[in-house]
Design a protein around this motif. Structure first.
Motif, short mmCIF file in Angstrom:
data_model
loop_
_atom_site.label_atom_id
_atom_site.label_comp_id
_atom_site.label_asym_id
_atom_site.label_seq_id
_atom_site.Cartn_x
_atom_site.Cartn_y
_atom_site.Cartn_z
N ALA A 161 1.02 9.36 2.18
CA ALA A 161 1.13 10.64 2.97
C ALA A 161 -0.53 11.33 3.95
O ALA A 161 0.12 11.49 5.00
N LYS A 162 -0.95 11.11 3.37
CA LYS A 162 -2.40 11.39 4.27
C LYS A 162 -3.01 11.03 5.23
O LYS A 162 -3.39 11.56 5.78
N LEU A 163 -2.84 9.52 4.65
CA LEU A 163 -3.24 8.63 5.05
C LEU A 163 -2.12 7.93 6.46
O LEU A 163 -2.78 7.39 7.04
N ASN B 65 2.78 1.46 3.33
CA ASN B 65 3.47 1.06 2.22
C ASN B 65 1.43 0.71 1.96
O ASN B 65 1.10 1.19 2.31
N ARG B 66 1.88 0.31 0.30
CA ARG B 66 1.02 -0.48 -0.83
C ARG B 66 0.23 -1.19 0.67
O ARG B 66 -1.11 -0.96 0.69
N THR B 67 0.78 -2.18 1.00
CA THR B 67 0.13 -3.38 1.67
C THR B 67 -0.20 -2.54 3.06
O THR B 67 -1.79 -3.31 3.30
N LYS C 226 2.29 6.05 -9.46
CA LYS C 226 3.12 6.28 -8.09
C LYS C 226 3.09 7.12 -7.18
O LYS C 226 3.23 8.05 -6.59
N SER C 227 2.90 8.77 -8.48
CA SER C 227 3.06 9.40 -7.29
C SER C 227 1.48 10.09 -6.73
O SER C 227 1.47 10.62 -5.36
N HIS C 228 0.32 9.39 -7.18
CA HIS C 228 -0.89 8.73 -7.01
C HIS C 228 -0.90 8.03 -4.99
O HIS C 228 -1.43 8.64 -3.78
N VAL C 229 -0.07 7.11 -5.07
CA VAL C 229 0.31 6.35 -4.60
C VAL C 229 0.90 7.26 -3.08
O VAL C 229 0.83 6.49 -2.10
N SER C 230 1.98 8.10 -3.58
CA SER C 230 2.26 8.16 -2.15
C SER C 230 1.77 9.57 -1.95
O SER C 230 1.90 9.56 -0.38
N ASN C 231 0.57 9.86 -2.49
CA ASN C 231 0.31 11.28 -1.82
C ASN C 231 -0.82 10.39 -0.81
O ASN C 231 -0.85 10.89 0.25
N ILE C 232 -1.31 9.96 -1.05
CA ILE C 232 -2.64 8.55 -0.71
C ILE C 232 -1.87 8.34 0.49
O ILE C 232 -2.19 8.49 1.52
#
Length: 214
Positions: A194-196, A200-202, A186-192
């Motif tokens: 924000a970086k991009l 959301n994930r979709t 979850k932390s990685h997804v949130s960081n990704i």
């Protein structure tokens, strides 16, 4: 309980979806709406967790309503449910911030499962929609180059997580595959995101497909 708002301009469709979802474990329909404008008002009044959204509706269409809903603080997840699976509709809805896209020929149990998964933050794409996105990626080389450039900013681990998200893997599956905790995923997804600069994930999955990685 997952609280759901059903949005469709066909009263019979709304009634059928409401009956089906209310009969599913862990789901309750808190309101219905006949167009996108009513959907926004109903969401304000009833605070649903998930909005099951039609696209083609009078006055305010589903894509416009989705954009309005997800642009607010603490937005509900939006899952589009429609008969129209054109590139324009699919990409338009997902770029507006929808968490998923299903066709109306999706089995009732799969729709209920999609609602539950969306509430948990999982991306929802029917197989037919996924194929359409993949075909679109192959046709758009300019989009491919732009997407590749964006993803170049990711670390190798973030790249692995992005591939898993784009493949429709759940947080638990990603954790098992990459030997990390669900919290770390979850932390990685949130960081990704924000970086991009994604919502959301979709949208992350779309970018990965645009880059031809999946």
């Amino acid at each position: 309980m997952t609280r759901v708002l059903v949005v469709d301009d066909d009263a019979l469709v709304r009634a059928g979806l409401t009956m089906m979802l209310d009969g599913s474990a862990g789901i309750t329909v808190v309101a219905e709406a006949a167009d996108g404008g009513e959907a926004v008002s109903a969401a304000d009044a009833h605070r649903p967790d998930v909005v099951l959204m039609d696209l083609r509706m009078p006055r305010v269409d589903g894509i416009t309503a989705t954009r309005r809903l997800v642009g607010r603080p603490g937005p509900p997840k939006v899952v589009v449910l429609t008969t129209f699976d054109t590139d324009e509709n699919i990409v338009g809805a997902l770029r507006a911030g929808a968490s998923g896209f299903l066709l109306k020929d999706t089995p009732p149990a799969a729709i209920a499962d999609a609602v539950t998964r969306a509430a948990a933050g999982e991306p929802i794409l029917s197989p037919a929609v996924l194929r359409t996105l993949m075909d679109r990626t192959l046709r758009q080389t300019d989009t491919w180059a732009t997407a590749r450039a964006s993803l170049a900013a990711l670390t190798p681990r973030e790249h692995d997580v992005t591939l898993a998200v784009a493949s429709g893997r759940s947080n638990a599956d990603i954790a098992a595959d990459l030997t990390m905790s669900v919290t770390t995923v979850k932390s990685h997804v949130s960081n990704i995101l924000a970086k991009l600069g994604l919502e959301n994930r979709t949208q992350l999955a779309i970018l990965a497909h645009d880059a031809g990685l999946v």
